[in-house]
Scaffold this active site. Structure first.
Site, PDB file in Angstrom:
ATOM      1  N   ASN A  51       0.875  -1.168   0.000  1.00 34.25           N
ATOM      2  CA  ASN A  51       0.000   0.000   0.000  1.00 34.25           C
ATOM      3  C   ASN A  51       0.915   1.221   0.000  1.00 34.25           C
ATOM      4  OD1 ASN A  51      -1.817   2.002   0.492  1.00 34.25           O
ATOM      5  ND2 ASN A  51      -2.688   1.086   2.337  1.00 34.25           N
ATOM      6  N   ARG A  72      -2.435  -2.076  -3.564  1.00 28.77           N
ATOM      7  CA  ARG A  72      -3.654  -1.294  -3.371  1.00 28.77           C
ATOM      8  C   ARG A  72      -3.578  -0.054  -4.263  1.00 28.77           C
ATOM      9  NH1 ARG A  72      -5.182   2.939   1.212  1.00 28.77           N
ATOM     10  NH2 ARG A  72      -7.338   3.220   0.610  1.00 28.77           N
ATOM     11  N   HIS A  86     -13.052   3.661  -0.256  1.00 26.46           N
ATOM     12  CA  HIS A  86     -13.119   2.613   0.776  1.00 26.46           C
ATOM     13  C   HIS A  86     -13.841   1.358   0.273  1.00 26.46           C
ATOM     14  CE1 HIS A  86     -13.259   6.098   3.936  1.00 26.46           C
ATOM     15  NE2 HIS A  86     -12.001   5.704   3.778  1.00 26.46           N
ATOM     16  N   ARG A 138     -12.039  16.724   6.615  1.00 27.15           N
ATOM     17  CA  ARG A 138     -12.764  17.044   5.364  1.00 27.15           C
ATOM     18  C   ARG A 138     -14.189  17.495   5.659  1.00 27.15           C
ATOM     19  NH1 ARG A 138     -11.461  11.413   2.697  1.00 27.15           N
ATOM     20  NH2 ARG A 138      -9.508  11.264   3.836  1.00 27.15           N
ATOM     21  N   GLU A 160      -8.731  -4.753   4.863  1.00 25.11           N
ATOM     22  CA  GLU A 160      -8.536  -4.481   3.436  1.00 25.11           C
ATOM     23  C   GLU A 160      -7.371  -5.284   2.858  1.00 25.11           C
ATOM     24  OE1 GLU A 160      -8.832  -0.532   4.992  1.00 25.11           O
ATOM     25  OE2 GLU A 160      -9.715   0.155   3.123  1.00 25.11           O
TER      26      GLU A 160
END
Ligand code: ADP
Length: 403
Positions: free
Chosen positions: A7, A91, A180, A241, A389
């Site tokens: 990743n 990823r 996601h 955010r 993940e």
């Protein structure tokens, strides 16, 4: 088969080596500050002690060399030679409409990957660098690209289109892609398994609540809507955010503050959300501590938490309308797994729809693979499921190379 999951960020590289025979993690770690000063690799194999190697890492290639040498190291490693690594899974954050499924790395797919750069300029070029670095060090090991957004590509047009000129969607690919996806896929699959049903038989609302948060509606195993948009800036309030905001308010604010388009986007991505509302605190741990302290700081933290829960409640409610029958609402990622109170707040008052939380079972930590916190009269299962993940990436990688 042993699969190395990579990743890559712009200056970091997280990894896990997974033995697919029993899906156990043989080793994991991360290289940090790549291309900057004081770079290091943190590595831990099984029960062995964690090691930290401080070493100059001018690029991802040097980082991968250190990681591989640690994996085969007699003292700190877990495999005898690099040949034991059957495949590498990478990823990749954004697929655009260029990749619909996990894809073997070839000259052609690498060329196609470059087209996705503009969709995730911070993430996808970094992932590409990671792939190239792996290829340089392990040229004979097959590599697979696994895309975060691919799970959302099953959304119908009416869910992913923005209400702008159709021609602009066609020309520029401006639409909802979500994020996601790997996590939403994993936890919705786990929930179906827990319910003893095939994913095709159940409808699930999945809430990935971490630093970045997104909520998805999953119908019969397929994503039909999700809260994030063209980028991960949209949807619910997040750590830093803003989530959804009227575009005209953005233009108004930029004009007032004398910001250009890039500056206002940095403001919305990095200075807003929980951090902006609370006066500088994006982390739930700090927010709950501030609430306990009280005073003005506590009131602002409480407001941030209330807004977060309210935003999530509205998405859950709208996805109940989208799905009709809902079998389970699943919560995952750091906020859900460690802050039971927020789940109570999100679902409060939804008992008329058969949604009830058992507050006693809903404690603040999630040590089990599936924590069922459904209240005694609940018709819809409420579950907390830690996401994984890396395991999804490893499974996809294995499936592609064995095809
Ligand atoms: P990401 O992977 O998006 O960076 P996480 O899934 O780790 O984020 O979630 C981060 C959020 O989870 C933070 O708000 C943090 O406070 C919360 N969190 C993580 N671990 C804990 C913990 N042990 N106790 C309380 N909150 C936690």
């Amino acid at each position: 088969m042993k699969v190395l999951v990579m990743n890559a960020g712009s200056s970091s590289l997280k990894y896990q080596l997974i033995d697919m025979d029993n899906e156990s993690v043989l080793a994991k770690g991360n290289a940090d500050r790549i291309g900057i000063d004081k770079s290091f690799v943190k590595h831990k194999a099984g029960e062995k002690a964690q090691v930290v190697i401080e070493k100059d890492l001018p690029s991802h290639k040097e980082a991968i060399e250190v990681i591989l040498s640690l994996l085969v190291d007699a003292e700190n490693g877990c495999i005898k030679s690099m040949e034991e690594i059957g495949a590498v899974g990478h990823r990749v954050v954004a697929s655009g409409e260029y990749f619909k499924e996990p894809t073997l790395v070839t000259d052609e797919s690498l060329e196609r990957m470059k087209k996705t750069f503009e969709l995730a300029p911070l993430h996808n070029p970094a992932a590409y660098t990671g792939v190239m670095a792996c290829l340089a060090v392990m040229p004979n090991t097959p590599s697979v690209l696994v895309f975060d957004t691919a799970f959302h590509l099953t959304m119908p047009e009416k869910a992913y289109m923005y209400n702008i000129k159709y021609e602009d969607y066609v020309e520029y690919g401006v639409r909802r892609y979500g994020a996601h996806g790997t996590s939403h896929r994993f936890v919705s699959g786990k929930a179906a398994e827990y319910l003893g049903k095939d994913p095709s038989e159940v409808n699930i609302i999945t809430c990935h609540l971490g630093n970045g948060s997104s909520i998805s509606a999953v119908k019969g195993g397929k994503c039909v809507d999700t809260s994030m948009g063209f980028t991960p800036l949209a949807g619910v309030c997040m750590g830093t955010r803003s989530g959804d905001i009227d575009a005209s308010a953005v233009e108004f604010l930029a004009t007032k503050k004398g910001m250009d388009i890039h500056q206002i986007l940095t403001y919305l991505n990095k200075e807003s959300g929980l951090k902006g509302l609370s006066g500088g605190y994006s982390d739930f741990r700090d927010l709950t501590a501030n609430v306990a302290e009280g005073g003005v700081k506590g009131a602002r933290a409480q407001l941030a938490l209330d807004i977060f829960a309210y935003n999530c409640k509205k998405y859950v409610g709208s996805y109940m309308a989208v799905l009709g029958k809902v079998d389970a609402i699943v919560f995952t990622a750091g906020i859900s797994e460690w802050n039971g109170f927020i789940i109570n707040n999100i679902l409060e008052g939804l008992d008329v729809y058969g949604i009830e939380v058992d507050k006693e079972k809903n404690t603040d930590s999630c040590p089990v693979p599936v924590k069922d916190i459904t209240g005694p009269n609940g018709k819809v299962k409420v579950l907390v499921i830690p996401t994984n993940e890396e395991l999804v990436i490893a499974r996809d990688t294995k499936a592609v190379v064995e095809k």
